[in-house]
Design a protein around this motif. Sequence first.
Motif, short mmCIF file in Angstrom:
data_model
loop_
_atom_site.label_atom_id
_atom_site.label_comp_id
_atom_site.label_asym_id
_atom_site.label_seq_id
_atom_site.Cartn_x
_atom_site.Cartn_y
_atom_site.Cartn_z
N LYS A 1 0.83 -1.21 0.00
CA LYS A 1 0.00 0.00 0.00
C LYS A 1 0.86 1.26 0.00
CE LYS A 1 -3.99 -2.12 2.26
NZ LYS A 1 -4.92 -2.10 3.43
N ARG A 2 2.01 1.19 0.65
CA ARG A 2 2.87 2.38 0.67
C ARG A 2 3.73 2.41 -0.60
NH1 ARG A 2 8.21 1.56 2.25
NH2 ARG A 2 8.73 -0.40 3.31
N PRO A 3 4.13 3.60 -1.06
CA PRO A 3 4.88 3.72 -2.32
C PRO A 3 6.23 3.01 -2.25
CG PRO A 3 4.02 5.85 -1.61
CD PRO A 3 3.83 4.91 -0.45
N LEU A 4 6.63 2.45 -3.39
CA LEU A 4 7.95 1.87 -3.49
C LEU A 4 8.99 2.98 -3.63
CD1 LEU A 4 7.28 -1.08 -5.97
CD2 LEU A 4 7.40 -1.16 -3.47
N GLU A 5 10.21 2.65 -3.28
CA GLU A 5 11.27 3.67 -3.29
C GLU A 5 11.60 4.12 -4.71
OE1 GLU A 5 15.67 4.30 -1.23
OE2 GLU A 5 14.50 2.49 -0.85
N ASP A 6 11.57 3.19 -5.65
CA ASP A 6 11.84 3.54 -7.06
C ASP A 6 10.91 2.72 -7.94
OD1 ASP A 6 12.77 4.27 -9.53
OD2 ASP A 6 14.88 3.80 -9.14
N TYR A 7 9.64 3.11 -7.97
CA TYR A 7 8.64 2.34 -8.71
C TYR A 7 8.93 2.26 -10.21
CZ TYR A 7 4.32 0.80 -10.85
OH TYR A 7 3.41 0.12 -11.61
N PRO A 8 9.35 3.34 -10.89
CA PRO A 8 9.62 3.24 -12.34
C PRO A 8 10.66 2.16 -12.66
CG PRO A 8 9.48 5.54 -11.71
CD PRO A 8 9.47 4.74 -10.43
N ALA A 9 11.73 2.10 -11.88
CA ALA A 9 12.76 1.08 -12.12
C ALA A 9 12.23 -0.31 -11.79
CB ALA A 9 14.01 1.38 -11.29
#
Length: 283
Positions: A28-36
Motif C-alpha cells: 500500500k505504501r509507495p515503493l522507493e523507485d517504482y519506475p525502475a
Amino acid sequence: MNKDILKSDLRICEWEEIDGQFILKLPKRPLEDYPAFKKWMVQLGGKYKKCTFVFDRSPKPEFDALMLEGKLVNPKKDFQAFFTPASVVQTMRDLVCADMMETAKHNNNSLSALEPSAGVGNILFGISTLMQDINIHWEYCEIQMRNAMDLLNRSTELPIGHKAVYTFEPDFLQLPTTPNYQYNFVIGNPPYSKGQDITHTRKMVDHLKEGGKLCVVLPFGVLFNSSKKYKSFRKFFFGSEEPVHLDSKFKAIGQSRLTKLPEQSFKDSGTNIDLFILQYTKQ
C-alpha cells in the motif's frame, strides 16, 4: 537500476499463486523507485494489473539471483529472449501443417522435430496442441536452465503421442551434428543480435535429415545487411548475395519460401522489429 533499492522494494511485496499464475502484490505504501521496479518486472515477463504484476511462470530464480547474489538478470538483454507469440506460432503451424502430415504419413504417423532455442516452449507446445492427429517427438535446447527444467517438468502436458526431450546441451551452437541430432523438422525463433540470427539458422540446416524442413522466424535485416556473412547467408538460402525485397506477404526463392509477418507481431514480447518466417527444404 539500483540493485539495493530494487531489493528493498522487493522485500515488501507479497506473492500468491493462483491457477498456475504467479501474482506479485504491491504494498500500500509507495515503493522507493517504482519506475525502475516496474521496468524490471516487465523485462521478466510480468504484466501490470490492478496493483499487481502477473507472471505466467515464476520469476523466483531472477529474484533469488538479486536477493542472494546481487545479480540483476534481464532475459531479453542477456539472452535475447523474445518469446514467440501465439499468433506467430499459429502462422508457423499453418505453414508446416501439410508437410508435417505428409512426413508423418510415411513414418508410422510420427516425425521428429527440434526447437533450438525453446524459451518457455511456446512453439513446441503451441504446434503440438494444434497437431494432435500425428505423433511428434520433440527435442530442444535452451540456454536458460530454469526454462529448460520447466519444460522438462511440463512435458506431461503434451497431447498423447507427443514427447519433449531435453538434449542436455543448453547452447544450441554446441549441439553435435551427428545423425542422432538430425530431425524431420527444425522450427525456431533464434536470438537476433550480433549475427546470432544467421549463425543459428545456418546451423539449423545441419540438423535436418535429407528432405527435412526448416521453419524459422528472422528479422528483415538478414535480407539486406551488406556485411560478408549476411551476403553468404543469402547466397546459401536464396542463390544470390543481392538484397531480397519482401514487398508481398509471400515470396518463393529456390528452395526457400518467405512469409512476411504483420507489423509489431512481437510487440507483447518486447520488440517491434519487422520479422518474417523463412522456410527451407534440405536437398
